[in-house]
Structures are given as structure tokens and as C-alpha cells.
Scaffold this motif. Structure first.
Motif, PDB file in Angstrom:
ATOM      1  N   GLN A   1       0.846  -1.182   0.000  1.00 53.09           N
ATOM      2  CA  GLN A   1       0.000   0.000   0.000  1.00 53.09           C
ATOM      3  C   GLN A   1       0.894   1.248   0.000  1.00 53.09           C
ATOM      4  N   ALA A   2       0.501   2.234  -0.779  1.00 52.85           N
ATOM      5  CA  ALA A   2       1.275   3.474  -0.904  1.00 52.85           C
ATOM      6  C   ALA A   2       1.025   4.381   0.292  1.00 52.85           C
ATOM      7  N   ASP A   3       2.046   5.168   0.633  1.00 46.48           N
ATOM      8  CA  ASP A   3       1.894   6.153   1.700  1.00 46.48           C
ATOM      9  C   ASP A   3       1.019   7.317   1.261  1.00 46.48           C
ATOM     10  N   ARG A   4       1.195   7.738   0.020  1.00 49.75           N
ATOM     11  CA  ARG A   4       0.404   8.843  -0.536  1.00 49.75           C
ATOM     12  C   ARG A   4       0.000   8.505  -1.950  1.00 49.75           C
ATOM     13  N   ILE A   5      -1.126   9.065  -2.348  1.00 51.16           N
ATOM     14  CA  ILE A   5      -1.624   8.885  -3.705  1.00 51.16           C
ATOM     15  C   ILE A   5      -1.369  10.168  -4.478  1.00 51.16           C
ATOM     16  N   VAL A   6      -0.969  10.010  -5.733  1.00 50.06           N
ATOM     17  CA  VAL A   6      -0.781  11.143  -6.630  1.00 50.06           C
ATOM     18  C   VAL A   6      -1.687  10.923  -7.832  1.00 50.06           C
ATOM     19  N   ILE A   7      -2.528  11.899  -8.109  1.00 46.58           N
ATOM     20  CA  ILE A   7      -3.403  11.844  -9.274  1.00 46.58           C
ATOM     21  C   ILE A   7      -2.820  12.775 -10.329  1.00 46.58           C
ATOM     22  N   VAL A   8      -2.537  12.227 -11.489  1.00 46.77           N
ATOM     23  CA  VAL A   8      -2.028  13.018 -12.603  1.00 46.77           C
ATOM     24  C   VAL A   8      -3.174  13.206 -13.585  1.00 46.77           C
ATOM     25  N   THR A   9      -3.449  14.461 -13.918  1.00 47.14           N
ATOM     26  CA  THR A   9      -4.553  14.762 -14.817  1.00 47.14           C
ATOM     27  C   THR A   9      -4.113  15.793 -15.849  1.00 47.14           C
ATOM     28  N   THR A  10      -4.970  16.030 -16.805  1.00 44.75           N
ATOM     29  CA  THR A  10      -4.745  17.077 -17.798  1.00 44.75           C
ATOM     30  C   THR A  10      -5.995  17.950 -17.829  1.00 44.75           C
ATOM     31  N   GLU A  11      -5.995  18.941 -18.710  1.00 38.68           N
ATOM     32  CA  GLU A  11      -7.154  19.817 -18.793  1.00 38.68           C
ATOM     33  C   GLU A  11      -8.308  19.212 -19.588  1.00 38.68           C
ATOM     34  N   GLU A  12      -8.107  18.061 -20.182  1.00 39.09           N
ATOM     35  CA  GLU A  12      -9.155  17.421 -20.967  1.00 39.09           C
ATOM     36  C   GLU A  12     -10.311  16.998 -20.057  1.00 39.09           C
ATOM     37  N   PRO A  13     -11.558  17.271 -20.449  1.00 33.71           N
ATOM     38  CA  PRO A  13     -12.709  16.928 -19.601  1.00 33.71           C
ATOM     39  C   PRO A  13     -12.750  15.468 -19.134  1.00 33.71           C
ATOM     40  N   PRO A  14     -12.471  14.481 -19.991  1.00 36.10           N
ATOM     41  CA  PRO A  14     -12.493  13.103 -19.469  1.00 36.10           C
ATOM     42  C   PRO A  14     -11.438  12.871 -18.383  1.00 36.10           C
ATOM     43  N   ALA A  15     -10.287  13.494 -18.520  1.00 38.80           N
ATOM     44  CA  ALA A  15      -9.237  13.341 -17.506  1.00 38.80           C
ATOM     45  C   ALA A  15      -9.669  13.960 -16.184  1.00 38.80           C
ATOM     46  N   LEU A  16     -10.290  15.125 -16.248  1.00 42.55           N
ATOM     47  CA  LEU A  16     -10.769  15.772 -15.025  1.00 42.55           C
ATOM     48  C   LEU A  16     -11.889  14.967 -14.373  1.00 42.55           C
ATOM     49  N   THR A  17     -12.773  14.424 -15.190  1.00 43.45           N
ATOM     50  CA  THR A  17     -13.854  13.588 -14.657  1.00 43.45           C
ATOM     51  C   THR A  17     -13.276  12.364 -13.957  1.00 43.45           C
ATOM     52  N   ASP A  18     -12.296  11.732 -14.581  1.00 42.27           N
ATOM     53  CA  ASP A  18     -11.653  10.562 -13.973  1.00 42.27           C
ATOM     54  C   ASP A  18     -10.936  10.938 -12.682  1.00 42.27           C
ATOM     55  N   GLN A  29     -13.426   5.033   0.299  1.00 43.80           N
ATOM     56  CA  GLN A  29     -12.755   3.819   0.775  1.00 43.80           C
ATOM     57  C   GLN A  29     -11.954   4.050   2.048  1.00 43.80           C
ATOM     58  N   ASN A  30     -11.371   5.241   2.177  1.00 44.86           N
ATOM     59  CA  ASN A  30     -10.542   5.517   3.349  1.00 44.86           C
ATOM     60  C   ASN A  30     -10.657   6.996   3.726  1.00 44.86           C
ATOM     61  N   PRO A  31     -11.729   7.350   4.445  1.00 43.98           N
ATOM     62  CA  PRO A  31     -11.963   8.766   4.761  1.00 43.98           C
ATOM     63  C   PRO A  31     -10.881   9.397   5.637  1.00 43.98           C
ATOM     64  N   GLU A  32     -10.117   8.586   6.330  1.00 40.97           N
ATOM     65  CA  GLU A  32      -9.083   9.129   7.223  1.00 40.97           C
ATOM     66  C   GLU A  32      -7.740   9.360   6.528  1.00 40.97           C
ATOM     67  N   ALA A  33      -7.605   8.841   5.321  1.00 45.04           N
ATOM     68  CA  ALA A  33      -6.334   8.978   4.591  1.00 45.04           C
ATOM     69  C   ALA A  33      -6.124  10.431   4.183  1.00 45.04           C
ATOM     70  N   PRO A  34      -4.866  10.849   4.119  1.00 46.94           N
ATOM     71  CA  PRO A  34      -4.613  12.206   3.622  1.00 46.94           C
ATOM     72  C   PRO A  34      -5.078  12.317   2.174  1.00 46.94           C
ATOM     73  N   PRO A  35      -5.533  13.501   1.777  1.00 48.91           N
ATOM     74  CA  PRO A  35      -6.011  13.638   0.399  1.00 48.91           C
ATOM     75  C   PRO A  35      -4.890  13.429  -0.614  1.00 48.91           C
ATOM     76  N   PRO A  36      -5.236  12.878  -1.765  1.00 51.75           N
ATOM     77  CA  PRO A  36      -4.218  12.675  -2.801  1.00 51.75           C
ATOM     78  C   PRO A  36      -3.655  14.008  -3.307  1.00 51.75           C
ATOM     79  N   PHE A  37      -2.410  13.977  -3.692  1.00 58.63           N
ATOM     80  CA  PHE A  37      -1.795  15.123  -4.367  1.00 58.63           C
ATOM     81  C   PHE A  37      -2.295  15.170  -5.806  1.00 58.63           C
ATOM     82  N   ILE A  38      -2.341  16.366  -6.369  1.00 57.49           N
ATOM     83  CA  ILE A  38      -2.737  16.548  -7.758  1.00 57.49           C
ATOM     84  C   ILE A  38      -1.545  17.058  -8.555  1.00 57.49           C
TER      85      ILE A  38
END
Length: 115
Positions: A1-18, A29-38
Motif C-alpha cells: 500500500q502506498a503512503d500517498r496517492i498522486v493523481i495526474v490529470t490534464t485539462e481534458e474533460p475526461p481526464a478531469l472527470t476521472d 474507501q478511506n476517509p481518514e487517509a490524507p487527500p491525494p496530491f494533484i
């Protein structure tokens, strides 16, 4: 399990939706986890990347009750596809590229924990 999550996105609408959907599912799934980085990737300019981040962060804040931290913005750089075509790592082929500088800044932010 990762210590932190990183979400990589672009300005494209499908990427933002995902990205938003992933934020939502990870929070459920884990409300106590620190929020993912963007990370906003392939931004035409830094201001565009900031706008994309703000749009995603505002949606998360409004509907999910938290604001994910920004790890950084990676601007579009024509040297990246050149490195891919040459099958040579970006630091070797273009050690002074803007994209490499941006990636290094993201890495520093993640290493420091976002502070």
C-alpha cells in the motif's frame, strides 16, 4: 500500500472527470487517509495548469469536503515526445528541458510532503 496517492490529470474533460471520480472513491474507501496530491500534466502554460487544478480542487472542496494539495504543474514541452521517439530518457536527451524542471519540482514537493 502506498503512503500517498498522486493523481495526474490534464485539462481534458475526461481526464478531469476521472480525477474527480478517483478522489471520490479514494475518500469513500478511506476517509481518514490524507487527500491525494494533484499533478496537472501537459499544461499549455502554468496559468492553465493552475486553472485546471483550481477547478478540480473546488469541486472536491464543494462536494467531497476536502481540498487536495497541488504537487505541481508540468508544462507541455516538445522535447518530451522527442525523447520518447528517440527512446532516450528525458534527463539524458534534454537535461535542460522545462518538463524535466517541472518534474523535479513535483518530486521535491512530494518528498517534502507538500510543505
Amino acid at each position: 500500500q502506498a503512503d500517498r496517492i498522486v493523481i495526474v490529470t490534464t485539462e481534458e474533460p475526461p481526464a478531469l472527470t476521472d480525477a474527480y471520480a478517483f478522489l471520490k472513491v479514494s475518500r469513500l474507501q478511506n476517509p481518514e487517509a490524507p487527500p491525494p496530491f494533484i499533478v496537472v500534466n501537459m499544461a499549455d502554460k502554468r496559468a492553465t495548469g493552475r486553472r485546471v487544478y483550481e477547478q478540480l480542487a473546488k469541486a472536491a472542496e464543494t462536494y467531497l469536503g476536502f481540498r487536495p494539495p497541488l504537487a505541481g504543474i508540468i508544462c507541455r514541452d516538445p522535447r518530451v515526445p522527442d525523447s520518447i521517439r528517440a527512446q532516450t530518457p528525458l534527463p539524458q536527451r534534454h537535461p535542460t528541458s522545462q518538463a524535466l524542471d517541472d518534474v523535479m519540482r513535483v518530486a521535491e514537493t512530494l518528498i517534502s510532503g507538500g510543505t
